[in-house]
Design a protein around this motif. Structure first.
Motif, mmCIF file in Angstrom:
data_model
loop_
_atom_site.group_PDB
_atom_site.id
_atom_site.type_symbol
_atom_site.label_atom_id
_atom_site.label_comp_id
_atom_site.label_asym_id
_atom_site.label_seq_id
_atom_site.Cartn_x
_atom_site.Cartn_y
_atom_site.Cartn_z
ATOM 1 N N ARG A 145 -13.036 -24.280 44.421
ATOM 2 C CA ARG A 145 -13.029 -25.722 44.137
ATOM 3 C C ARG A 145 -13.710 -26.500 45.268
ATOM 4 N NH1 ARG A 145 -8.023 -24.142 42.244
ATOM 5 N NH2 ARG A 145 -6.930 -24.936 44.066
ATOM 6 N N ALA A 146 -13.440 -26.091 46.510
ATOM 7 C CA ALA A 146 -14.080 -26.760 47.656
ATOM 8 C C ALA A 146 -15.591 -26.513 47.650
ATOM 9 C CB ALA A 146 -13.463 -26.269 48.965
ATOM 10 N N GLU A 147 -16.013 -25.292 47.308
ATOM 11 C CA GLU A 147 -17.449 -24.988 47.227
ATOM 12 C C GLU A 147 -18.128 -25.874 46.182
ATOM 13 O OE1 GLU A 147 -17.026 -20.185 48.168
ATOM 14 O OE2 GLU A 147 -17.108 -20.915 46.090
ATOM 15 N N ALA A 148 -17.498 -25.983 45.007
ATOM 16 C CA ALA A 148 -18.075 -26.783 43.929
ATOM 17 C C ALA A 148 -18.153 -28.259 44.326
ATOM 18 C CB ALA A 148 -17.258 -26.611 42.643
ATOM 19 N N ALA A 149 -17.124 -28.758 44.975
ATOM 20 C CA ALA A 149 -17.159 -30.145 45.445
ATOM 21 C C ALA A 149 -18.290 -30.333 46.456
ATOM 22 C CB ALA A 149 -15.814 -30.535 46.059
ATOM 23 N N GLY A 150 -18.502 -29.343 47.307
ATOM 24 C CA GLY A 150 -19.609 -29.399 48.264
ATOM 25 C C GLY A 150 -20.956 -29.480 47.560
ATOM 26 N N ALA A 208 -16.918 -34.689 39.956
ATOM 27 C CA ALA A 208 -16.031 -35.609 40.675
ATOM 28 C C ALA A 208 -16.567 -35.902 42.079
ATOM 29 C CB ALA A 208 -14.623 -35.027 40.749
ATOM 30 N N ALA A 209 -16.968 -34.874 42.802
ATOM 31 C CA ALA A 209 -17.427 -35.072 44.180
ATOM 32 C C ALA A 209 -18.803 -35.725 44.246
ATOM 33 C CB ALA A 209 -17.457 -33.731 44.917
ATOM 34 N N ASP A 213 -19.946 -37.908 42.027
ATOM 35 C CA ASP A 213 -19.928 -39.138 41.241
ATOM 36 C C ASP A 213 -20.837 -39.009 40.024
ATOM 37 O OD1 ASP A 213 -19.117 -41.700 40.541
ATOM 38 O OD2 ASP A 213 -20.681 -42.673 41.739
ATOM 39 N N LEU A 214 -20.628 -37.911 39.293
ATOM 40 C CA LEU A 214 -21.444 -37.577 38.125
ATOM 41 C C LEU A 214 -20.608 -37.543 36.850
ATOM 42 C CD1 LEU A 214 -23.364 -34.625 39.832
ATOM 43 C CD2 LEU A 214 -24.202 -36.964 39.487
ATOM 44 N N LEU A 215 -19.491 -38.245 36.840
ATOM 45 C CA LEU A 215 -18.555 -38.172 35.719
ATOM 46 C C LEU A 215 -19.133 -38.703 34.412
ATOM 47 C CD1 LEU A 215 -15.327 -39.180 37.641
ATOM 48 C CD2 LEU A 215 -16.011 -36.884 36.912
ATOM 49 N N ASP A 216 -20.190 -39.513 34.481
ATOM 50 C CA ASP A 216 -20.804 -40.056 33.269
ATOM 51 C C ASP A 216 -21.912 -39.162 32.708
ATOM 52 O OD1 ASP A 216 -19.147 -42.254 33.374
ATOM 53 O OD2 ASP A 216 -20.595 -43.492 34.460
ATOM 54 N N VAL A 217 -22.210 -38.066 33.387
ATOM 55 C CA VAL A 217 -23.277 -37.166 32.925
ATOM 56 C C VAL A 217 -22.803 -36.429 31.678
ATOM 57 C CG1 VAL A 217 -24.598 -35.085 33.515
ATOM 58 C CG2 VAL A 217 -24.276 -36.886 35.224
ATOM 59 N N ARG A 271 -21.435 -33.094 46.318
ATOM 60 C CA ARG A 271 -21.832 -33.995 47.410
ATOM 61 C C ARG A 271 -23.288 -33.752 47.809
ATOM 62 N NH1 ARG A 271 -16.531 -32.642 48.812
ATOM 63 N NH2 ARG A 271 -17.246 -31.008 50.227
ATOM 64 N N TRP A 272 -23.699 -32.479 47.840
ATOM 65 C CA TRP A 272 -25.072 -32.133 48.207
ATOM 66 C C TRP A 272 -26.066 -32.659 47.171
ATOM 67 C CZ3 TRP A 272 -28.701 -28.740 45.963
ATOM 68 C CH2 TRP A 272 -29.818 -28.459 46.758
ATOM 69 N N LEU A 273 -25.759 -32.469 45.887
ATOM 70 C CA LEU A 273 -26.656 -32.976 44.833
ATOM 71 C C LEU A 273 -26.865 -34.481 44.985
ATOM 72 C CD1 LEU A 273 -25.346 -31.033 41.700
ATOM 73 C CD2 LEU A 273 -27.503 -30.646 42.923
#
Length: 180
Positions: free
Chosen positions: A41-46, A78-79, A81-85, A49-51
Motif C-alpha cells: 500500500r505504501a509503494e502504491a501511494a508512492g 488517493a495519493a 489526487d486521481l480519484l476522478d480518473v 505521489r510520483w505520477l
C-alpha cells in the motif's frame, strides 16, 4: 525518411504508464483475492505521489480485477489526487499475456492522452519491454533491465493512435523502481 520523434511534439504524444501491483500477501482464499501488504500500500501511494510530481497524470486507468491490482489503483489514486480518473476493472487483464494486454490497450478510447495500466508480472514487464523502441532514456532502460519488482512503473511515449500501437513503437520516458 526518418522515424518521427515522439518527444519532439509532446502535444501529439500519448503516454502509456505501465504499473505492476504493489507487494502482495503470500496467500489468500485464491490468487485472485490476494491483497496488498502494508508495504504494498505504501509503494502504491508512492507511485501516486510520483505520477503527480512528474506530471504523468492518467486520463484513464485500465486495472486488472484482482484484489491486489484494484487496491494498488485505489492507493495510487488517493495519493496522486486521481480519484476522478475513470477506471475500468478488466477481468481479461488478470490472466492476459503480453499480446492480450496490448489488445486491451489498443481498445482505449481515442480521447485518452495518458493511460495507466495496472497489472501483473510477467505480463506488465513484457508489455513495457516489448513496446520499448530501444530509444529514449538510457538511465530508465538500465533500471528497467534490472528487473520489474512489485510497484515498478514504466512511462512510454506513444507516437501513434492507441489502435495502431505495436511492439517496438513506444519511446521509454521513465522507469521508477518501487519505493514508498
Amino acid at each position: 525518411m526518418t522515424d518521427p520523434d515522439p518527444l519532439a511534439a509532446p502535444a501529439a504524444v500519448r503516454r502509456l504508464v505501465v504499473l505492476r501491483h504493489g507487494t502482495a500477501v503470500g496467500a489468500a482464499a485464491s490468487d485472485h483475492e490476494r491483497d496488498l501488504t502494508e508495504q504494498g500500500r505504501a509503494e502504491a501511494a508512492g507511485v501516486g505521489r510520483w505520477l503527480r510530481a512528474e506530471g504523468h497524470l492518467p486520463d484513464a486507468a485500465l486495472v486488472s480485477d484482482a484484489r491486489r491490482t484494484r487496491r494498488t489503483w485505489e492507493e495510487v489514486a488517493a495519493a496522486g489526487d486521481l480519484l476522478d480518473v475513470p477506471v475500468e476493472h478488466a477481468p481479461a487483464l488478470y490472466s492476459a499475456g503480453p499480446e492480450s494486454a496490448l489488445d486491451l490497450v489498443r481498445a482505449t478510447d481515442t480521447g485518452v492522452g495518458t493511460l495507466l495500466v495496472v497489472g501483473h508480472n510477467p505480463t506488465v514487464a513484457s508489455l513495457a519491454h516489448l513496446l520499448h523502441d530501444g530509444r529514449g532514456s538510457e538511465r530508465a532502460a538500465l533500471r528497467m533491465a534490472q528487473g520489474y519488482p512489485p510497484a515498478a512503473v514504466t512511462v512510454l511515449a506513444v507516437p501513434v493512435a492507441w489502435r495502431d500501437l505495436a511492439w517496438g513503437l513506444a519511446r521509454l520516458v521513465d522507469f521508477r523502481p518501487p519505493r514508498p
